[in-house]
Design a protein around this motif. Structure first.
Motif, short mmCIF file in Angstrom:
data_model
loop_
_atom_site.label_atom_id
_atom_site.label_comp_id
_atom_site.label_asym_id
_atom_site.label_seq_id
_atom_site.Cartn_x
_atom_site.Cartn_y
_atom_site.Cartn_z
N ASP A 184 -19.04 15.03 38.09
CA ASP A 184 -18.81 16.21 37.26
C ASP A 184 -20.15 16.83 36.93
OD1 ASP A 184 -16.46 17.48 35.48
OD2 ASP A 184 -18.32 17.56 34.33
N PRO A 185 -20.24 18.17 36.78
CA PRO A 185 -21.51 18.80 36.42
C PRO A 185 -22.09 18.32 35.10
CG PRO A 185 -19.96 20.44 37.24
CD PRO A 185 -19.19 19.16 37.09
N GLN A 186 -21.26 17.75 34.23
CA GLN A 186 -21.74 17.27 32.94
C GLN A 186 -22.33 15.86 33.01
OE1 GLN A 186 -18.63 18.29 29.76
NE2 GLN A 186 -17.58 18.84 31.65
N VAL A 187 -22.32 15.27 34.20
CA VAL A 187 -22.75 13.88 34.38
C VAL A 187 -23.86 13.82 35.42
CG1 VAL A 187 -22.03 11.59 35.16
CG2 VAL A 187 -20.49 12.97 33.74
N ALA A 188 -24.91 13.06 35.14
CA ALA A 188 -26.01 12.90 36.10
C ALA A 188 -26.56 11.48 36.00
CB ALA A 188 -27.11 13.91 35.83
N LEU A 214 -24.91 12.15 30.01
CA LEU A 214 -23.66 12.86 29.76
C LEU A 214 -23.92 14.00 28.78
CD1 LEU A 214 -20.54 13.15 29.89
CD2 LEU A 214 -20.43 11.45 28.04
N GLU A 215 -23.71 15.22 29.23
CA GLU A 215 -23.87 16.37 28.33
C GLU A 215 -22.83 16.29 27.22
OE1 GLU A 215 -23.82 20.11 30.28
OE2 GLU A 215 -25.32 19.55 31.78
N ARG A 246 -13.36 9.79 30.95
CA ARG A 246 -12.16 10.41 31.50
C ARG A 246 -12.59 11.77 32.05
NH1 ARG A 246 -9.60 8.36 25.88
NH2 ARG A 246 -8.58 6.48 26.63
N TYR A 247 -12.47 11.93 33.36
CA TYR A 247 -13.08 13.08 34.03
C TYR A 247 -12.06 13.79 34.93
CZ TYR A 247 -13.04 10.11 38.17
OH TYR A 247 -12.62 9.33 39.23
N PRO A 248 -12.30 15.06 35.28
CA PRO A 248 -11.38 15.79 36.15
C PRO A 248 -11.48 15.31 37.59
CG PRO A 248 -12.78 17.29 34.87
CD PRO A 248 -13.38 15.93 34.76
N PRO A 249 -10.36 15.08 38.27
CA PRO A 249 -10.40 14.64 39.66
C PRO A 249 -10.66 15.80 40.61
CG PRO A 249 -8.14 14.87 38.96
CD PRO A 249 -8.99 15.16 37.75
#
Length: 328
Positions: free
Chosen positions: A179-183, A191-192, A232-235
């Motif tokens: 996800d763009p919010q995770v690096a 995590l943003e 919990r992230y979008p698939p």
């Protein structure tokens, strides 16, 4: 920004799971406004009137899922309502057993829950948790069970993809496009977060990754005791979840189950009633009902009561049969 710190044991214990109970909670948030982009509009338009017409008291559930805050950050959801799953694919019944057994000390939350609901929980924990669980079961049958095969396929496909990324390139590649919010950076998962800051060591507990159809465009984190740290992230492909594609009737499938039943299986890419199927296929309602009974007996179709009507949907076996016949 939250920095989730991994040790060697945490990398080893990182795993995936699915959670029907979390999908209940996340989908209630969507119904309450957490879908500004309209990703789930088709689902909302079908489900909202069905819930309104239902003879079921859903308030014990609805009260515990606050209206999403503005601007659209995630907000709080009561942890005791949706604890992270302990197995890869628990049934809703198994997760509700955990809810019913919640220790009274955990019945607290920062979420904007009506004080009367929390007071009722503290006054009669067992009774109130039972009422909440009953409301969740009723909601599930109306809002999610008819669509679960479609949702489950999306979530399982994402886990297969992520598992391949982990095998190919380890944690760095696993998280690179989660996800763009995770690096991922040097043993730390960044995590943003709009309000939380600081480091969160996993302390050997590992990280639980739970794809969720109803969370986009957000990532929800659970990083506090007593639950396992979770994201919990979008698939992948969630934007196609409610697309309605015409499914041609396979001659091969028609040769096995008959043209009428093959047509009904093709039409049940989304849940539908007997009346709707009769209108779309040109079959008589009686004929549709007879064919659906045979398909249910074979385990290819399931039925779910939604208010005054019954909706039919392909089971995973039915969906697999249609896909196999189409690819053949």
């Amino acid at each position: 920004m939250i920095e989730i710190e991994f040790g060697m044991e945490d990398v080893v214990r990182t795993r995936f799971a699915l959670s029907p109970l979390w999908e209940v909670v996340a989908s209630v948030r969507v119904l309450k406004g957490a879908d500004e982009q309209g990703l789930h509009r088709a689902w909302v338009e079908q489900v909202r009137p069905r819930l309104a017409a239902a003879d079921a008291d859903l308030s014990p559930l609805l009260d515990l899922v606050p209206v999403p805050p503005r601007p659209p950050w995630a907000g709080y959801v009561p942890g005791f309502l949706c604890p992270p799953p302990t197995t890869p694919l628990p049934s809703l019944a198994v997760e509700l057993a955990t809810v019913r057994a919640t220790p009274p000390a955990l019945l607290r939350t920062k979420a904007d829950v009506p004080p009367a609901r929390m007071a009722a929980l503290r006054a009669d924990p067992a009774g109130e948790l039972g009422r909440i669980s009953d409301a969740i079961e009723a909601y599930w049958e109306l809002a999610l069970a008819p669509y679960w095969s479609r949702i489950l396929t999306l979530l399982e496909n994402d886990i297969r993809y992520r598992a391949g990324r982990l095998v190919a390139g380890g944690a760095r590649q696993l998280f690179a496009d989660l996800d763009p919010q995770v690096a991922w950076a040097g043993g730390t998962l960044q995590l943003e977060h709009r309000t939380a800051r600081g480091s969160r060591p996993l302390d050997g507990r590992g990280l639980l990754l739970v794809p969720s159809a109803f969370v986009w465009p957000r990532v929800f984190s659970v990083l506090n005791e007593p639950w396992q740290p979770s994201l919990r992230y979008p698939p992948r492909g969630v934007g196609t979840l409610w697309e309605s594609r015409p499914v041609p009737v396979s001659d091969a499938l028609a040769g096995v189950v008959g043209r009428s039943r093959a047509t009904l299986l093709a039409e049940l890419a989304a849940p539908a009633s007997t009346t709707a199927l009769a209108r779309r296929t040109g079959l008589t309602p009686g004929g549709v009902s007879q064919h659906l009974t045979l398909l249910r007996t074979a385990g290819l179709v399931s039925a779910h009561r939604a208010g005054r009507q019954v909706l039919y949907a392909r089971t995973r076996a039915g969906a697999a049969l249609v896909a196999a016949a189409g690819s053949g």
